[in-house]
Design a protein around this motif. Structure first.
Motif, PDB file in Angstrom:
ATOM      1  N   LYS A 126      39.879  24.284   4.624  1.00  0.00           N
ATOM      2  CA  LYS A 126      38.632  24.662   4.481  1.00  0.00           C
ATOM      3  C   LYS A 126      38.622  25.765   3.440  1.00  0.00           C
ATOM      4  O   LYS A 126      37.448  25.632   2.548  1.00  0.00           O
ATOM      5  N   PHE A 138      31.774  23.608   9.043  1.00  0.00           N
ATOM      6  CA  PHE A 138      31.534  24.953   8.362  1.00  0.00           C
ATOM      7  C   PHE A 138      31.347  24.786   6.992  1.00  0.00           C
ATOM      8  O   PHE A 138      30.581  25.442   6.130  1.00  0.00           O
ATOM      9  N   LEU A 187      26.446  31.086  15.990  1.00  0.00           N
ATOM     10  CA  LEU A 187      26.088  30.338  15.238  1.00  0.00           C
ATOM     11  C   LEU A 187      25.007  30.055  14.476  1.00  0.00           C
ATOM     12  O   LEU A 187      25.204  30.152  13.099  1.00  0.00           O
ATOM     13  N   GLN A 204      28.354  23.425   5.635  1.00  0.00           N
ATOM     14  CA  GLN A 204      27.345  24.320   5.979  1.00  0.00           C
ATOM     15  C   GLN A 204      27.207  25.130   4.675  1.00  0.00           C
ATOM     16  O   GLN A 204      26.009  25.433   4.109  1.00  0.00           O
ATOM     17  N   VAL A 263      32.241  36.325   8.420  1.00  0.00           N
ATOM     18  CA  VAL A 263      32.299  34.904   9.147  1.00  0.00           C
ATOM     19  C   VAL A 263      32.736  35.275  10.371  1.00  0.00           C
ATOM     20  O   VAL A 263      34.132  35.748  10.395  1.00  0.00           O
ATOM     21  N   GLN A 309      32.330  30.653  13.983  1.00  0.00           N
ATOM     22  CA  GLN A 309      31.691  29.845  12.932  1.00  0.00           C
ATOM     23  C   GLN A 309      32.515  29.037  12.007  1.00  0.00           C
ATOM     24  O   GLN A 309      32.248  28.198  11.713  1.00  0.00           O
ATOM     25  N   PHE A 310      33.470  29.878  11.763  1.00  0.00           N
ATOM     26  CA  PHE A 310      34.544  29.278  10.872  1.00  0.00           C
ATOM     27  C   PHE A 310      35.131  28.018  11.287  1.00  0.00           C
ATOM     28  O   PHE A 310      35.456  27.154  10.633  1.00  0.00           O
ATOM     29  N   CYS A 311      35.244  28.091  12.745  1.00  0.00           N
ATOM     30  CA  CYS A 311      35.890  27.034  13.124  1.00  0.00           C
ATOM     31  C   CYS A 311      35.246  25.862  13.440  1.00  0.00           C
ATOM     32  O   CYS A 311      35.816  24.644  14.040  1.00  0.00           O
ATOM     33  N   GLN A 312      33.961  25.912  13.303  1.00  0.00           N
ATOM     34  CA  GLN A 312      33.166  24.650  13.471  1.00  0.00           C
ATOM     35  C   GLN A 312      33.401  23.616  12.423  1.00  0.00           C
ATOM     36  O   GLN A 312      33.674  23.873  11.210  1.00  0.00           O
ATOM     37  N   GLU A 363      24.507  31.470  10.404  1.00  0.00           N
ATOM     38  CA  GLU A 363      24.251  30.430   9.061  1.00  0.00           C
ATOM     39  C   GLU A 363      22.983  31.296   8.537  1.00  0.00           C
ATOM     40  O   GLU A 363      22.908  31.293   7.440  1.00  0.00           O
TER      41      GLU A 363
END
Ligand code: C2E
Ligand code: CA
Ligand code: CA
Ligand code: CA
Length: 285
Positions: free
Chosen positions: A172, A135, A93, A138, A125, A129-132, A97
């Motif tokens: 998203k 995201f 994560l 960010q 990605v 990470q994408f599923c946060q 970023e």
């Protein structure tokens, strides 16, 4: 580096478990060492990005950013040596970023030079990470902070993202696409439901997996798969890029079946920034 405590807590909980099988204990120890090295490397900024050319018939169109770990003793390590552990421990994560922010800073700086202003940058990605939930925010905040042109940023997703909530994934992607960000489906063809994703996701590019390109001249099945992907993508209005192109003959085969963009050792290995930039602006170097 705010997420450090979170993944450390997660990993230390697991390391505290007791195993009485000596082999398993040894494996646990090796993993614990790697994990603790990973935390340290994060604190010491030992990660760097390399850049691999992406080309079309007119020349260079951009690059893919690929992360490496500059290990103090073992040298430069490829992602296969640490991404799985980074995924497991949650380090992916903050690392993801950092990759995004570094890539966007690079885009912003390329925008200042006429020789590099047209370059696109692809960023991998991870599905975690994408599923946060944050995201999208960010990415938008990184774009705002760095001043990178969203039109130049391409996010590469793999099918593993999509075992999660399909509607959430699409939402998203649509929000970021409204800003101008592009999306590529990476490693296309090796998953279970590639066609389903191709149909449902708002993609711009598909990336033909290296495993099909490798034997495209000698294996009839691979040749058929590659031709089919190229036809399918064309009829759906998607751009295609082939990865792992190592020989002129592979490139010629791909081109004769309608492929227009390529990435692979034939054009360049992934390179440190300075070398990559020398490639792009030979006169200036
Ligand atoms: P990928 O996204 O499929 O990236 C392409 C891989 O193919 C890279 O390996 C690249 O060095 C390699 N490659 C490119 N052209 C050729 C070629 O002509 N021949 C051969 N044999 N290989 C070629 P690399 O850099 O070791 O990366 C491996 C994987 O690690 C990537 O596969 C990607 O899934 C992951 N990865 C890399 N950087 C990141 C990152 O920043 N975040 C995340 N989440 N994953 C990353
Ligand atoms: Ca990729
Ligand atoms: Ca790929
Ligand atoms: Ca691949």
């Amino acid at each position: 580096r705010a997420d450090l405590a979170m993944y450390q807590a997660k990993a230390s909980g697991r390391n505290a478990m007791r195993f009485f099988d000596p082999d398993m204990q040894a494996a646990m120890n090796a993993r614990a060492i790697l994990e603790s090295e990973l935390y340290k490397s994060w604190e010491r900024n030992e990660f760097i990005l390399h850049y691999q050319l992406q080309v079309d018939s007119r020349g260079i169109i951009g690059a893919e950013a690929l992360v490496r770990w500059q290990h103090p003793r073992r040298g430069l390590l490829p992602p296969s040596e640490f991404i799985p552990q980074a995924e497991e421990t949650g380090l992916i994560l903050p690392l993801g970023e950092w990759v995004l922010e570094t890539a966007c800073n690079q885009l912003a700086s390329w925008a200042l030079q006429p020789e590099t202003v047209q370059l696109n940058l692809s960023v991998n990605v991870s599905s975690l990470q994408f599923c946060q939930p944050d995201f999208v925010e960010q990415v938008i905040s990184i774009l705002d902070r760095t001043g990178a042109n969203p039109q130049r940023l391409k996010l590469e997703l793999t099918e593993s993202i999509l075992v999660h909530d399909m509607d959430d994934t699409i939402a998203k992607m649509m929000t970021l696409k409204a800003r101008g960000v592009g999306f590529a489906l990476d490693d296309f063809g090796i998953g279970y439901s590639s066609l389903y994703y191709l149909k449902r996701l708002p993609l711009d590019w598909v990336k033909i997996d290296r495993s099909f390109v490798r034997d495209v001249l000698t294996d009839n099945n691979d040749a058929t798969i590659v031709r089919t992907i190229l036809l399918l993508a064309k009829s759906m209005g998607l751009a295609v890029i082939a990865e792992g192109v190592e020989t002129g003959a592979q490139k010629d085969f791909l081109a004769s079946h309608g492929c227009t963009a390529y990435q692979g050792y034939l054009f360049s290995r992934p390179l440190p920034l300075e070398q990559f930039e020398r490639f792009v602006q030979p006169a200036a170097g």
